[in-house]
Write an enzyme that holds these catalytic residues in place. Structure first.
Site, PDB file in Angstrom:
ATOM      1  N   LYS A  49       0.836  -1.211   0.000  1.00  0.00           N
ATOM      2  CA  LYS A  49       0.000   0.000   0.000  1.00  0.00           C
ATOM      3  C   LYS A  49       0.867   1.255   0.000  1.00  0.00           C
ATOM      4  O   LYS A  49       0.545   2.250  -0.654  1.00  0.00           O
ATOM      5  CB  LYS A  49      -0.929   0.008   1.210  1.00  0.00           C
ATOM      6  CG  LYS A  49      -1.834   1.249   1.296  1.00  0.00           C
ATOM      7  CD  LYS A  49      -2.721   1.423   0.048  1.00  0.00           C
ATOM      8  CE  LYS A  49      -3.534   2.715   0.080  1.00  0.00           C
ATOM      9  NZ  LYS A  49      -4.597   2.721   1.085  1.00  0.00           N
ATOM     10  N   LYS A  74       0.017  11.504   5.606  1.00  0.00           N
ATOM     11  CA  LYS A  74       0.361  10.434   6.547  1.00  0.00           C
ATOM     12  C   LYS A  74       0.949   9.227   5.818  1.00  0.00           C
ATOM     13  O   LYS A  74       1.954   8.657   6.230  1.00  0.00           O
ATOM     14  CB  LYS A  74      -0.894  10.049   7.335  1.00  0.00           C
ATOM     15  CG  LYS A  74      -0.717   8.904   8.312  1.00  0.00           C
ATOM     16  CD  LYS A  74      -1.161   7.565   7.751  1.00  0.00           C
ATOM     17  CE  LYS A  74      -2.644   7.539   7.428  1.00  0.00           C
ATOM     18  NZ  LYS A  74      -3.073   6.200   6.943  1.00  0.00           N
TER      19      LYS A  74
END
Length: 293
Positions: free
Chosen positions: A171, A239
């Site tokens: 990811k 993030k």
């Protein structure tokens, strides 16, 4: 059909929980936001007052939360899911968090006689609504096979990519490519407009050639029309790129373009665009070019 405790009903989690109900699962949802389970209840799911209530009697517990501290609190905390779920429960964290968080969850689940998978997703809000997410799964192969019916209710590309934490590393790579591609689409749009070329037909042509991508297909029109309602917020991509850079440092991998993209994302966040879609990188290019609208 299994009972699923679903914790985290935000932009992504809410439609995912809806799709699990549509697939025939018994879904009990919990979220911190007042009224956050109303949509699930209307779709045929159940409201859970607490984490303990959500996981009580669940065969599977799914979390879809913003960041590592949230996942650690919800799964590993003193009132967390692993403390209250029954032995044999399958824990699936579908958040995007640090690989080390996924590994901690897997270790804690194993110690409690449970299985755990890290299964972050790609596809954005639209992919969640349409149940066409790409799901990258880390953990034991036997747990992955057990979870397959759940994943198939949520996505169309479901791949077991390795042991605990591997899903999160894949990811991270995804977010690196997506962030870089959005920035380049933004730069292309600003260049075309500044040069007097209509970018709408230009992007159609680009989409049919080697420059074509899912990012261009799904984000191009909204970026052209300066629609930045959050499908995936800048704050979250910021993030995620932090996770990318941490992983690169740990692996001792140079990431010159990734570092630059992270800086550009941070710049638009600092400019007050953190709650908008990451397509707002276009605004950053406009500002750097002196072409503010």
């Amino acid at each position: 059909m299994w009972t699923i405790g679903f914790i985290g009903l935000g932009v992504m989690g809410a439609p995912m929980a809806d799709n699990l109900v549509k697939a025939g699962f018994d879904v009990a949802g919990h979220t911190r936001r007042a009224g956050g389970t109303d949509r699930l209840v209307a779709a045929g799911g159940r409201h859970a007052d607490s984490i303990a209530d959500a996981v009580r009697g669940a065969d599977v517990v799914i979390t879809m939360l913003p960041d590592s501290p949230d996942v650690e609190s919800v799964l590993l905390g003193p009132e967390g899911a692993i403390r209250h779920a029954a032995p044999g429960t399958l824990i699936i964290d579908m958040s995007t968090v640090a690989p080390r968080t996924a590994q901690r969850v897997a270790t804690a689940a194993g110690a409690a006689s449970m299985q755990a998978l890290d299964a972050p997703v790609s596809g954005g809000e639209r992919g969640a609504i349409e149940a066409v997410l790409s799901i990258m799964v880390g953990g034991a192969a036997v747990a992955f096979e057990r979870a397959r019916p759940v994943f198939e209710a949520l996505g169309t590309t479901v791949v077991h990519v390795g042991p605990a934490g591997a899903g999160q590393l894949v990811k991270a790579a995804n977010q690196l490519v997506v962030g870089g591609t959005i920035e380049l689409v933004a730069e292309a749009i600003v260049l075309l407009e500044a040069s007097g070329v209509d970018p709408a037909p230009a992007l159609r042509v680009l989409g049919g050639g080697l420059a074509g991508s899912t990012v261009l297909d799904r984000k191009g029109d909204a970026m052209l029309n300066r629609r930045f309602e959050p499908g995936f917020r800048v704050d979250l991509h910021h993030k995620d790129l932090g996770i990318v850079l941490d992983a690169a440092r740990a692996a001792k991998v140079a990431m010159p373009v990734g570092e630059l993209v992270a800086q550009l994302v941070e710049a638009v966040r600092d400019a007050g665009y953190g709650d908008l879609d990451h397509g707002v990188l276009l605004r950053g290019v406009e500002q750097l070019s002196g072409r503010n609208r």
